[in-house]
Design an enzyme around this catalytic site. Structure first.
Site, short mmCIF file in Angstrom:
data_model
loop_
_atom_site.label_atom_id
_atom_site.label_comp_id
_atom_site.label_asym_id
_atom_site.label_seq_id
_atom_site.Cartn_x
_atom_site.Cartn_y
_atom_site.Cartn_z
N PRO A 1 -11.45 -35.69 -41.46
CA PRO A 1 -12.38 -34.56 -41.37
C PRO A 1 -11.71 -33.29 -41.89
O PRO A 1 -10.50 -33.10 -41.68
CB PRO A 1 -12.69 -34.46 -39.87
CG PRO A 1 -12.21 -35.72 -39.27
CD PRO A 1 -11.09 -36.21 -40.13
N LYS A 2 -12.46 -32.47 -42.54
CA LYS A 2 -11.94 -31.16 -42.97
C LYS A 2 -12.19 -30.17 -41.84
O LYS A 2 -13.28 -29.62 -41.72
CB LYS A 2 -12.60 -30.70 -44.26
CG LYS A 2 -11.99 -29.44 -44.84
CD LYS A 2 -12.65 -29.09 -46.17
CE LYS A 2 -12.01 -27.83 -46.75
NZ LYS A 2 -12.22 -26.65 -45.88
N VAL A 3 -11.20 -29.98 -41.01
CA VAL A 3 -11.34 -29.13 -39.83
C VAL A 3 -11.47 -27.67 -40.27
O VAL A 3 -10.71 -27.19 -41.11
CB VAL A 3 -10.13 -29.31 -38.89
CG1 VAL A 3 -10.27 -28.42 -37.67
CG2 VAL A 3 -10.00 -30.77 -38.48
#
Length: 577
Positions: A129-131
């Protein structure tokens, strides 16, 4: 954009998932003078937001809206033949602390085709995931946290050690760590079961940034987590790297990293994380190639070993191209904004219903303004707010609310075109007479041909007259004529609703004929379930309205059941049969 050099050194580009590719926004059809004025005005507004954010730690606008407006500024500058404005670096302190390894940033891929192209020929790939948070470098020496550096310009940043030491999720010491351990990651706001597709970004990144920029320790620091996404000089084997990070006290990367081999697998995890309950806000996924150069070779620009594929933003900014005023059957005026097309989920949005005339007058939206749009339940476009107003504030001419009401426009006139057509559509629709195959376009063709000028003119039209209307033809003309004849057999109560009486079908079950209805007083109407004092008076006014009485007379002359008077029945026993 307020990532990378901007927004504490983070880069945020609006990613758009489109089937068939995105449609580029076109240059506005404005005079050169207006385009220059709007460029200057928007540039100044963005500057004010930048000052509030970078110098005061206050976010006055949602991140994705800001990003979209900055992109529009670049478009307009290209349209005007000017060089595009880049990130406002002077507002962001460059920082004095050099990064031991440069922050590379990420190249954003716009669509599945670009992702597939990047994947081609690569091996040992992982997706995360691209936090959505604030980028930082952590340095541990002999297992002790000695440095925490904001991203800054990717080469130098601010010393954030004191603030980071107040974050429980960042270990102060690590037993068994390498002599020198350099990590890059994202400080993020801890969430409880956050579903990105449902709740969006919630401006969480701005809250993290604000907490880190405050001169005094903020209680928000206690609510921050850390997602380590890079160990520049760590093991080249991704699985080993993730396990070692988890053992050192950084477990999230292990929990949220998945090996992938194809676009389909990337898509699967992207959609899953978009809908799943997660402990952080995300704005897409990052695809990593496990092997990367040693940290000494990293530069402050995107490397080729990792890319981002972002989610479509929860809201889009669209330019208002025009305003339509739609007048409905009861005279209500609905204001609809015509938009520069924007892609949202799997559809192009070109219009959004603003609501009542009063709301439009209060909002004072004019063509050229920029508005934020989101999708509500069932994918219906919804206006969130006006995010920027153009310099040309000429209000379009709007119809008068006093001119249109439930008792206006029972016949055709140029100023009654919309309401009269809406009355016909209601009459032929499922709530009215259920005339199959008779649509709005049918009525419009009959009006244009001059065949329908009053609400019941269609009752006496012949098949030949119907066929003469453009687009109807012989077969359809015969079918429409049959529907018109079948309408004569509809019960009285259904006719009453079709004519527009403010009654629901259940409220008409006891109504048998016009003579009975004429005897009802407002008090009598109030005896029917669901009818209050206001509605009772509306019903009484409607039934006494001269144009309605003229329609009743027409129905009586056409021998429609329920409208023939008792005198006529006595004189002609077959009337109404």
């Amino acid at each position: 954009m307020r990532k990378g050099v901007m927004r504490l050194g983070m880069i945020l580009l609006v990613g758009l998932l489109c089937s068939g590719g995105p449609r580029a926004e076109t240059c506005p059809a404005w005079r050169t003078e207006r385009l220059q004025r709007d460029i200057t005005t928007l540039k100044n507004q963005l500057g004010r937001w930048d000052v509030a954010y970078y110098q005061q730690g206050s976010s006055l606008i949602e991140d994705e809206v800001y990003d979209s407006l900055r992109e529009k500024l670049r478009l307009w500058q290209r349209c005007a033949g000017e060089p595009s404005t880049e990130e406002p670096a002077p507002l962001l302190p460059e920082g004095k602390v050099p990064h031991p390894v440069a922050h590379t940033g990420l190249r954003k891929l716009p669509d599945p085709a670009a992702v597939a192209q990047w994947l081609k020929g690569r091996r040992d790939l992982w997706v995360q995931p691209k936090v959505d948070g604030v980028a930082i470098t952590l340095v541990y020496r002999d297992g002790k946290l000695t440095s925490a550096i904001s991203r800054g310009n990717g080469l130098k940043g601010e010393d954030w050690l004191e603030r980071v030491q107040a974050i429980p999720a960042v270990p102060a010491s690590i037993e068994g760590a390498p002599q020198t351990l350099i990590l890059q990651g994202e400080l993020f706001l801890l969430m409880n079961d956050h579903q990105q597709k449902v709740s969006g970004g919630l401006n969480a990144r701005a809250k993290v940034a604000g907490a880190l920029m405050k001169s005094k320790p903020s209680p928000v620091l206690q609510q921050l987590g850390l997602f380590v996404w890079a160990w520049p000089n760590g093991p080249q084997d991704m699985a080993s790297r993730l396990r070692q990070l988890a053992a050192m006290g950084f477990p999230l990367a292990l929990a949220y990293s998945q090996p992938v081999k194809s676009l389909a697998e990337v898509q699967q995890w992207r959609e899953r994380w978009h809908q799943s309950a997660l402990p952080f806000v995300t704005d897409g996924v990052v695809i990593h190639q496990a092997r990367s150069p040693q940290g000494r070779y990293w530069q402050a620009k995107p490397g080729d070993w990792a890319v981002a594929w972002k989610y479509p933003p929860a809201q889009q900014v669209a330019r208002v191209n025009g305003i339509d005023f739609n007048i409905g059957r009861t005279g209500k005026i609905a204001v609809v904004l015509r938009l520069e097309p924007v892609r949202m989920d799997d559809k192009w949005v070109t219009r959004v219903n603003l609501g009542s005339l009063t709301r439009w007058q209060q909002s004072a939206i004019v063509p050229g303004d920029q508005v934020a749009i989101s999708l509500m339940g069932h994918g219906i476009p919804h206006l969130n707010n006006v995010v920027w107003r153009g310099t040309d504030r000429s209000l379009p001419s709007a119809p008068s609310a006093e001119r249109y009401h439930p008792l206006s426009c029972f016949g055709w006139r140029p100023d009654c075109r919309q309401q009269f057509l809406a009355r016909l559509v209601w009459l032929s629709g499922p709530q009215g007479l259920s005339l199959r195959g008779v649509s709005e376009s049918t009525w419009q063709a009959l009006i244009d041909q001059g065949l329908v000028r009053h609400l019941l003119d269609w009752l006496v039209l012949t098949p030949e007259q119907l066929m003469s209307a453009p687009g109807i033809g012989e077969k359809r003309g015969q079918s429409i004529h049959r529907q018109f004849q079948l309408a004569r057999q509809q019960p009285f109560a259904r006719w009453l609703v079709a004519l527009g009486a403010p009654l629901s079908p259940p409220q008409t079950t006891s109504l048998k004929n016009w003579q009975q209805v004429q005897q009802y007083s407002p008090a009598a109407w109030r005896e029917i379930a669901g009818i209050g004092a206001k509605r009772a008076q509306q019903i009484a006014d409607f039934l006494q309205h001269p144009p309605l009485l003229a329609l009743v007379s027409t129905l009586a002359s056409q021998q429609i059941t329920g409208f023939v008077s008792e005198v006529d029945l006595i004189n002609d026993p077959d009337a109404g049969n």
